[in-house]
Design a protein around this motif. Structure first.
Motif, PDB file in Angstrom:
ATOM      1  N   GLY A  46       0.827  -1.204   0.000  1.00 21.64           N
ATOM      2  CA  GLY A  46       0.000   0.000   0.000  1.00 21.64           C
ATOM      3  C   GLY A  46       0.854   1.244   0.000  1.00 21.64           C
ATOM      4  O   GLY A  46       1.631   1.477  -0.916  1.00 21.64           O
ATOM      5  N   GLU A  47       0.750   2.030   1.057  1.00 21.06           N
ATOM      6  CA  GLU A  47       1.489   3.282   1.149  1.00 21.06           C
ATOM      7  C   GLU A  47       2.795   3.148   1.914  1.00 21.06           C
ATOM      8  O   GLU A  47       3.468   4.149   2.176  1.00 21.06           O
ATOM      9  CB  GLU A  47       0.618   4.350   1.803  1.00 21.06           C
ATOM     10  N   GLY A  48       3.169   1.948   2.266  1.00 24.52           N
ATOM     11  CA  GLY A  48       4.389   1.772   3.045  1.00 24.52           C
ATOM     12  C   GLY A  48       5.273   0.679   2.495  1.00 24.52           C
ATOM     13  O   GLY A  48       4.910  -0.057   1.583  1.00 24.52           O
ATOM     14  N   VAL A  49       6.468   0.598   3.056  1.00 23.08           N
ATOM     15  CA  VAL A  49       7.417  -0.458   2.713  1.00 23.08           C
ATOM     16  C   VAL A  49       7.659  -1.252   3.980  1.00 23.08           C
ATOM     17  O   VAL A  49       8.056  -0.697   5.007  1.00 23.08           O
ATOM     18  CB  VAL A  49       8.753   0.118   2.194  1.00 23.08           C
ATOM     19  N   ARG A  50       7.390  -2.541   3.922  1.00 18.96           N
ATOM     20  CA  ARG A  50       7.576  -3.408   5.099  1.00 18.96           C
ATOM     21  C   ARG A  50       8.926  -4.099   4.966  1.00 18.96           C
ATOM     22  O   ARG A  50       9.212  -4.745   3.973  1.00 18.96           O
ATOM     23  CB  ARG A  50       6.465  -4.445   5.182  1.00 18.96           C
ATOM     24  N   LEU A  51       9.746  -3.924   6.001  1.00 18.16           N
ATOM     25  CA  LEU A  51      11.065  -4.547   6.043  1.00 18.16           C
ATOM     26  C   LEU A  51      11.135  -5.478   7.237  1.00 18.16           C
ATOM     27  O   LEU A  51      10.631  -5.153   8.310  1.00 18.16           O
ATOM     28  CB  LEU A  51      12.156  -3.483   6.195  1.00 18.16           C
ATOM     29  N   SER A  52      11.772  -6.614   7.042  1.00 21.30           N
ATOM     30  CA  SER A  52      12.016  -7.492   8.177  1.00 21.30           C
ATOM     31  C   SER A  52      13.308  -8.245   7.942  1.00 21.30           C
ATOM     32  O   SER A  52      13.666  -8.552   6.817  1.00 21.30           O
ATOM     33  CB  SER A  52      10.851  -8.476   8.378  1.00 21.30           C
TER      34      SER A  52
END
Length: 74
Positions: A46-52
């Motif tokens: 969506g409007e974000g970047v998920r990092l893990s």
């Protein structure tokens, strides 16, 4: 409140589309820089970047490429 003329509405729509494209390019650049730095999982959601990943905060603080991607300076 005054309504926009057809020309002004068209210009507004075009500017909004350009802005959204720029934001999307920045999100993709952030995810790409994160993957290049060894982040296990970097996805645009969506409007974000998920990092893990293991040691992600340490990498963020020590890797200039990740911070610059977040600032749009790639």
């Amino acid at each position: 409140m005054a309504t926009l003329s057809a020309d002004a509405a068209g210009v507004k729509a075009a500017l909004e589309a350009l802005f959204e494209a720029r934001v999307e390019r920045r999100r993709r650049a952030i995810a790409e820089a994160a993957r290049a730095a060894g982040v296990q999982d970097a996805t645009v959601e969506g409007e974000g970047v998920r990092l893990s990943g293991v040691g992600l905060m340490r990498r963020w603080m020590t890797d200039l490429r990740l911070r610059e991607a977040g600032r749009g300076r790639l």
